[in-house]
Write an enzyme that holds these catalytic residues in place. Structure first.
Site, PDB file in Angstrom:
ATOM      1  N   PRO A  57       0.813  -1.179   0.059  1.00  0.00           N
ATOM      2  CG  PRO A  57      -0.978  -1.623   1.389  1.00  0.00           C
ATOM      3  CD  PRO A  57       0.366  -2.213   1.113  1.00  0.00           C
ATOM      4  CB  CYS A  58       1.481   3.657  -2.482  1.00  0.00           C
ATOM      5  SG  CYS A  58      -0.173   3.973  -3.500  1.00  0.00           S
TER       6      CYS A  58
END
Length: 320
Positions: A57-58
């Site tokens: 996840p960014c």
């Protein structure tokens, strides 16, 4: 598409899990789980050309985070930061190589310490690492989407080279030009693919959108002759506000959770249909998505464009 056989996939989102299962080939295990609860030791017995690919996840590294003061960002303690879990999977599986994908802004000064720490840890596990920034449009995707890829090869004496671009917007490069979206959206132009939420009729900025020329955004409005509608201070809105596609140009980035007046909009003054967004991401024809319209948009927008993913995986395979 890159010639690899996927044997295991781990996904936290329930709808994305069903999407993977709808499209998976036989023998592929799709697990609906938090990666932190799983182990990867059993993959040490896989073939020597086993690889691990992931896109943690960014959100902690997104540009939206720049608005938060550094002392309040606490990337290391953000539960959405899964870089350490990716490293654990690599450490336990000990693959021949790996690819990690993330947003361009992981290289921002506010985030770069996390990037450097990841590379240092991977090198400590015996992997030579290459950090590269790739634009999807340079690999045949009808979309300008910049992402960071980290390649790791176990036991390599030096880092592998950066992937070679296949296309360019600069004619002097001697490469074929970037691809426009027109040919990708044309198959979905009929009423058969109509979606109620594509309509902008009666919306807050309908009039403004209809006046924006294809290939431009809200800043074009104050340049139009004879236009007497609302204009907006330049820089006062995100650059994708009222952005309208041009059929002969690549799209801007397809977002996972776009605001109601965030582009890309179709040049016919409507929101994009789900199969159009998927086509811009170069999903194969007939690829099936599970979930409601909001969930499908999220899955499409979060994905690595398929042609870009193919190029990156092939590059790793060729240099292991």
């Amino acid at each position: 598409m890159a010639g690899a056989t996927v044997v295991r996939a781990v996904e936290f989102d329930a709808d994305a899990v069903q999407t993977l299962r709808l499209n998976s080939a036989g023998g592929m295990l799709v697990e609906h789980a938090d990666i932190a609860t799983l182990d990867f030791f059993r993959h040490r017995d896989e073939r020597d050309d086993f690889i691990v690919i992931g896109g943690p996840p960014c959100q902690p590294f997104s540009k939206n985070g720049y608005w938060v003061k550094n002392e309040n960002r606490l990337i290391e303690s953000d539960p959405r930061n899964m870089l350490s879990q990716f490293l654990r999977a690599v450490s336990e599986a000990q693959p021949r190589g790996f690819i990690l994908e993330n947003v361009e802004s992981i290289r921002h000064p506010s985030n770069k310490h996390a990037l450097n720490a990841f590379v240092s840890a991977a090198e400590g596990l015996g992997y030579a690492c290459t950090v590269t920034l790739a634009n999807a449009a340079d690999y045949g995707v009808p979309q300008k989407r910049r992402r960071v890829f980290i390649f790791g090869v176990r036991g390599a004496r030096s880092e592998i080279p950066h992937p070679k671009r296949l296309r360019s917007e600069d004619p002097s490069d001697g490469l074929p030009p970037h691809v426009g979206v027109g040919q990708y959206l044309r198959p979905f132009s009929s009423i058969k693919y109509f979606e109620p939420n594509e309509l902008v009729n009666g919306g807050t900025y309908e009039n403004e959108l209809r006046h924006v020329p294809p290939g431009r955004n809200y800043m074009a409005l104050d340049e139009l002759d004879g236009y007497d509608g609302r204009t907006f201070r330049r820089g006062g809105r995100f650059w994708n506000f009222l952005y309208k596609l041009h059929p002969d140009q690549p799209s801007i980035t397809v977002a996972a959770q776009p605001g109601p007046w965030v582009g890309p909009f179709h040049w016919n003054n409507r929101r994009l249909r789900a199969p159009e967004a998927a086509a811009i991401q170069t999903f194969p024809a007939g690829y099936k998505f599970h979930g409601n319209r909001r969930s499908v948009q999220k899955q499409i927008g979060n994905a690595v464009p398929c042609l870009l993913g193919e190029a990156m995986v092939k590059h790793l395979i060729d240099h292991m």
